[in-house]
Design an enzyme around this catalytic site. Sequence first.
Site, PDB file in Angstrom:
ATOM      1  N   ARG A  11       0.845  -1.213   0.000  1.00  0.00           N
ATOM      2  CA  ARG A  11       0.000   0.000   0.000  1.00  0.00           C
ATOM      3  C   ARG A  11       0.877   1.259   0.000  1.00  0.00           C
ATOM      4  O   ARG A  11       0.596   2.221  -0.714  1.00  0.00           O
ATOM      5  CB  ARG A  11      -0.906   0.030   1.238  1.00  0.00           C
ATOM      6  CG  ARG A  11      -1.771  -1.207   1.431  1.00  0.00           C
ATOM      7  CD  ARG A  11      -3.059  -1.178   0.618  1.00  0.00           C
ATOM      8  NE  ARG A  11      -3.899  -2.306   0.974  1.00  0.00           N
ATOM      9  CZ  ARG A  11      -3.933  -3.465   0.304  1.00  0.00           C
ATOM     10  NH1 ARG A  11      -3.188  -3.641  -0.770  1.00  0.00           N
ATOM     11  NH2 ARG A  11      -4.726  -4.449   0.710  1.00  0.00           N
ATOM     12  N   GLU A  31     -14.070 -14.898   8.654  1.00  0.00           N
ATOM     13  CA  GLU A  31     -13.955 -14.309   7.314  1.00  0.00           C
ATOM     14  C   GLU A  31     -13.615 -15.353   6.239  1.00  0.00           C
ATOM     15  O   GLU A  31     -12.437 -15.623   5.990  1.00  0.00           O
ATOM     16  CB  GLU A  31     -12.893 -13.198   7.306  1.00  0.00           C
ATOM     17  CG  GLU A  31     -12.760 -12.548   5.925  1.00  0.00           C
ATOM     18  CD  GLU A  31     -11.727 -11.425   5.851  1.00  0.00           C
ATOM     19  OE1 GLU A  31     -10.916 -11.292   6.784  1.00  0.00           O
ATOM     20  OE2 GLU A  31     -11.720 -10.704   4.851  1.00  0.00           O
ATOM     21  N   LYS A  68     -17.829 -12.132   8.273  1.00  0.00           N
ATOM     22  CA  LYS A  68     -17.252 -11.141   7.345  1.00  0.00           C
ATOM     23  C   LYS A  68     -17.136 -11.766   5.958  1.00  0.00           C
ATOM     24  O   LYS A  68     -16.125 -12.387   5.627  1.00  0.00           O
ATOM     25  CB  LYS A  68     -15.881 -10.693   7.873  1.00  0.00           C
ATOM     26  CG  LYS A  68     -15.143  -9.756   6.930  1.00  0.00           C
ATOM     27  CD  LYS A  68     -14.032  -9.004   7.639  1.00  0.00           C
ATOM     28  CE  LYS A  68     -13.236  -8.175   6.651  1.00  0.00           C
ATOM     29  NZ  LYS A  68     -12.361  -7.202   7.289  1.00  0.00           N
ATOM     30  N   SER A 108     -14.303  -5.407   1.511  1.00  0.00           N
ATOM     31  CA  SER A 108     -14.478  -4.700   0.231  1.00  0.00           C
ATOM     32  C   SER A 108     -13.802  -5.418  -0.923  1.00  0.00           C
ATOM     33  O   SER A 108     -14.197  -5.217  -2.086  1.00  0.00           O
ATOM     34  CB  SER A 108     -14.023  -3.243   0.337  1.00  0.00           C
ATOM     35  OG  SER A 108     -12.664  -3.122   0.668  1.00  0.00           O
ATOM     36  N   GLY A 109     -12.792  -6.210  -0.650  1.00  0.00           N
ATOM     37  CA  GLY A 109     -12.262  -7.167  -1.617  1.00  0.00           C
ATOM     38  C   GLY A 109     -11.726  -6.646  -2.931  1.00  0.00           C
ATOM     39  O   GLY A 109     -11.624  -7.408  -3.880  1.00  0.00           O
ATOM     40  N   GLY A 110     -11.439  -5.341  -3.029  1.00  0.00           N
ATOM     41  CA  GLY A 110     -10.928  -4.811  -4.290  1.00  0.00           C
ATOM     42  C   GLY A 110     -11.952  -3.941  -5.011  1.00  0.00           C
ATOM     43  O   GLY A 110     -11.663  -3.376  -6.065  1.00  0.00           O
ATOM     44  N   ARG A 158      -9.345  -1.568   2.278  1.00  0.00           N
ATOM     45  CA  ARG A 158      -9.054  -0.659   1.163  1.00  0.00           C
ATOM     46  C   ARG A 158     -10.148   0.381   0.942  1.00  0.00           C
ATOM     47  O   ARG A 158      -9.866   1.555   0.712  1.00  0.00           O
ATOM     48  CB  ARG A 158      -8.828  -1.477  -0.112  1.00  0.00           C
ATOM     49  CG  ARG A 158      -7.466  -2.117  -0.157  1.00  0.00           C
ATOM     50  CD  ARG A 158      -7.412  -3.234  -1.172  1.00  0.00           C
ATOM     51  NE  ARG A 158      -8.161  -4.415  -0.735  1.00  0.00           N
ATOM     52  CZ  ARG A 158      -8.270  -5.535  -1.439  1.00  0.00           C
ATOM     53  NH1 ARG A 158      -7.689  -5.614  -2.612  1.00  0.00           N
ATOM     54  NH2 ARG A 158      -8.943  -6.573  -0.972  1.00  0.00           N
TER      55      ARG A 158
HETATM   56  P1  13P Z   1     -10.603  -5.219   2.193  1.00  0.00           P
HETATM   57  O1  13P Z   1     -11.823  -4.444   2.601  1.00  0.00           O
HETATM   58  O2  13P Z   1      -9.523  -4.353   1.625  1.00  0.00           O
HETATM   59  O3  13P Z   1     -10.919  -6.410   1.343  1.00  0.00           O
HETATM   60  O4  13P Z   1      -9.942  -5.757   3.526  1.00  0.00           O
HETATM   61  C1  13P Z   1     -10.735  -6.336   4.467  1.00  0.00           C
HETATM   62  C2  13P Z   1      -9.973  -7.341   5.220  1.00  0.00           C
HETATM   63  O5  13P Z   1      -9.882  -7.263   6.424  1.00  0.00           O
HETATM   64  C3  13P Z   1      -9.361  -8.456   4.494  1.00  0.00           C
HETATM   65  O6  13P Z   1      -8.999  -9.467   5.389  1.00  0.00           O
END
Ligand code: 13P
Length: 338
Positions: free
Chosen positions: A33, A177, A219, A261-263, A292
């Site tokens: 990042r 998650e 999650k 958010s996954g990208g 992100r």
């Molecule tokens: P993102 O929202 O960037 O996908 O990250 C969430 C997260 O905690 C991934 O493990």
Amino acid sequence: MSEENIQLIAKKIVESGKGILAADESTNTIKKRFDSINVDSNEETRSFYRDTLFSTPDISKYISGVILFEETFFQKNSSNESLKEKLENINCYPGIKIDQGLETINKDSIETYTKGIESLDDRLKPYSKNGAKFTKWRAVINIGKNMPSKACVEKNSSLLAEYALISQNNKLVPIVEPEVIMDGEHGIDECYDITVKTLTQVFSSLEEKNVDLKGMLLKPNMIVPGNQSSEKLDIKKIAKQTLKCLIKTVPKEVPGVVFLSGGLSSVDATTILNEINKLNSAPWNLSFSYGRALQEDALKAWAGKNENKNRVQDIFLHRAKMNSLACHGKWDASLENE
Ligand code: 13P
């Protein structure tokens, strides 16, 4: 913060339109990042950046918890203040990412399982003793040719359940998650099918281990087409399919679902969350646990220049507020220009 039980903490994390900031990037990930804004990643820059986010005035109106990486949990800023205590002082729950990353299941596949279960109980002790209220464990499911395999879904689900139980035994709320990854050419229907399969297996494993469903949060990913698919993002369809998938798989005892958010871009992540909440038919609170999508704009605004601190905080507060409105289904694109 006073003594609270895990059911109450899980409930409070997702109450009143609040959500989670995932600031738990590992040393490797935060370096990526920072590389994107040409900033060197070292203890000092990481502490400054995260301290800036956590000190944002009024942030606890929208953020109820922050997932920390181990370094940050015990880190102090340049004025010798503990970052974790700063969160406690504004009634924001500190949490800890407790998995140890991914390992391939076998050498011929890119499928992975999540490491760290053997040492988990011991590793949790210093965090629960020092005020952590929740934990996070991320499992990864890829979509592709012959993927995910049954073995991969079963192994990751079983590890998630074992993790959740050990966390609860240490009086910590597990954030479970299972991330169905967005990378690939698959369409939205495939993402739906694989996510249904994965969540069904995850809850079957959680119930088998007698995990307290009222004392955990899920999650998951949203149901979206792969990032190399020819399908465009259809916000209404994504919202409908995401809710349908969750209703089919998530028991109503679970107090909340906090999406990753996954990208997705920051605004897409907000728009979809808003659309899902507008459908208004879920038995659980539907909120966010974005990494992100909450930090992207703030990170760019910082650009490694500490004099940009106020601007970083304004931008971060705005994103958090937009997502909080989305938790109530009250976000609107016109508010983005506030
Ligand atoms: P993102 O929202 O960037 O996908 O990250 C969430 C997260 O905690 C991934 O493990």
